[in-house]
Design an enzyme around this catalytic site. Sequence first.
Site, PDB file in Angstrom:
ATOM      1  N   ARG B  52       0.681  -1.567  -0.202  1.00 33.82           N
ATOM      2  CA  ARG B  52       0.281   0.110   0.147  1.00 33.82           C
ATOM      3  C   ARG B  52       0.776   0.983   0.146  1.00 33.82           C
ATOM      4  O   ARG B  52       0.763   2.016  -0.978  1.00 33.82           O
ATOM      5  CB  ARG B  52      -0.901  -0.063   0.987  1.00 33.82           C
ATOM      6  N   THR B  53       2.138   1.308   0.310  1.00 31.96           N
ATOM      7  CA  THR B  53       2.902   2.446   0.515  1.00 31.96           C
ATOM      8  C   THR B  53       3.224   2.662  -0.551  1.00 31.96           C
ATOM      9  O   THR B  53       3.570   4.103  -0.942  1.00 31.96           O
ATOM     10  CB  THR B  53       4.274   2.527   2.291  1.00 31.96           C
ATOM     11  N   LYS B  81      22.918  -9.044  -2.648  1.00 30.46           N
ATOM     12  CA  LYS B  81      24.523  -9.677  -2.850  1.00 30.46           C
ATOM     13  C   LYS B  81      25.063  -8.548  -1.610  1.00 30.46           C
ATOM     14  O   LYS B  81      26.678  -8.539  -2.143  1.00 30.46           O
ATOM     15  CB  LYS B  81      25.024  -9.135  -4.050  1.00 30.46           C
ATOM     16  N   ARG B 102      11.481   1.566   2.295  1.00 29.93           N
ATOM     17  CA  ARG B 102      11.859   1.024   3.412  1.00 29.93           C
ATOM     18  C   ARG B 102      12.411   0.309   3.297  1.00 29.93           C
ATOM     19  O   ARG B 102      12.969  -0.035   2.303  1.00 29.93           O
ATOM     20  CB  ARG B 102      10.096   0.599   3.248  1.00 29.93           C
ATOM     21  N   HIS B 130       7.603   6.894  10.014  1.00 24.14           N
ATOM     22  CA  HIS B 130       6.931   6.708   8.919  1.00 24.14           C
ATOM     23  C   HIS B 130       6.762   8.367   8.947  1.00 24.14           C
ATOM     24  O   HIS B 130       5.170   7.989   8.639  1.00 24.14           O
ATOM     25  CB  HIS B 130       6.098   5.183   9.286  1.00 24.14           C
TER      26      HIS B 130
END
Lengths: 140, 307
Positions: B52-53, B81, B102, B130
């Site tokens: 959603r974000t 990696k 995020r 957030h």
Amino acid sequence: MNIDAIQNGIVIDHITAGRGMRIYELLGLDALDVSVAIIKNAVSHRDGGKKDIIKIDSDIAINFDVLGFVDPGVTVNIIRNGQLVEKRRIDMPERLVNVIRCKNPRCITSVERSIDHVFKLTDRKNMVYRCLYCETKVAQ
Amino acid sequence: MKRSVIDILDLSTEEIESLIATAQDIIARPAEYAHACAGKKLATLFFEPSTRTRLSFEAAMYELGGNVLSVTDAATSSASKGESVADTARTVSCYADIIAMRHPKEGAALVAANAASIPVINAGDGGHCHPTQTMADLLTIRREKGAFSGLTIGLCGDLKFGRTVHSLINAMARYPDNKFVLISPEELKLPSYVKKDVLQEKGIPYEQTTSLEAALPQLDVLYMTRVQRERFFNEEDYLRLKDSYILDAAKLKAAKGDLCVMHPLPRVNEIATDVDADPRACYFKQVLNGKYMRMALILKLLKEAAQ
């Protein structure tokens, strides 16, 4: 108890009794190839109480932030040719860089390489430092 | 000049007002903004699942006429990696004009912001911050309640790990005459540092309770949260606490007629679906408001970076 006066070096004085060894370790004095004396529980002429003293028989570079973090209020005396040439009272630093590490396993510093471990002073009255990245409080 | 937003407190109350004004202008005159970011690219770097974000940021950029470069799964990215966050941010700076990131680790967005040559927006760094969710919350409160002061705000559920709760408290604590009611099980109470450093430090009234029913009648805003599985090291604790609070239509009868029910979403079962049709349910409006505030923030940061 007497320790010989030093000719060229540093005396860290007025350390709160019991904190001398922590300062010794955080300053990395164990790795130095010079004479270092730690005097524990010496009598303080300020108030008659107890204090620790560290004498370093060499004019090395000292990380004052370590001193200000562990024990704000200590004094650093610089000795040259047997004379006191500078006396500094050490206050809490606003930032600590690579002195301690963040213990929060969720902090980015636990996995990111080549990153400075930075703590900022967020509450001077209560001597609270927090990680710059995750804001976890440092347990003194 | 390049500037990043990691924490809601990176934005002053004046800047919040300006962003809300921009968002409301976008709502009123969307066509005026349809090409505002033409030729610009947003990179969405999501090292932790969040449909959603990510979609909100991408929809925001598309509606501004810009383009999107997306990393949706850390398993397919260079991070798998062993590339550092700082190197990833430096690399992406060569391709994009702005980053939304995020990451599961707290402070990762700050590391990226320090390394990147373009603005970085924190789209969630573990349980830490957030800010754009809080911006969505603020626009919702403004549109539903008309003001940021004189409100009794109930926060319910996981107040310990809930970063949206901490950010909202930080944001609303800057406005006068608000009161907080903290509703949670004992194990998920608001951390003492938030209570001490924010509420007590600023003399903001608050009460703590374990009863949603008892708190409900006095609330102007109710902010429900999900107990998040990913914040627990211990599965047993999660299972024991996950159904602590469930708001349903029957409980809502005791609430004020103009209560604003919010939730950062996704919900599991904290809000029963029989609440959805109630005019007091604002959580889907919150989603839409989040997109408008992200549009306003992208515009602001790109404009500042060009100056």
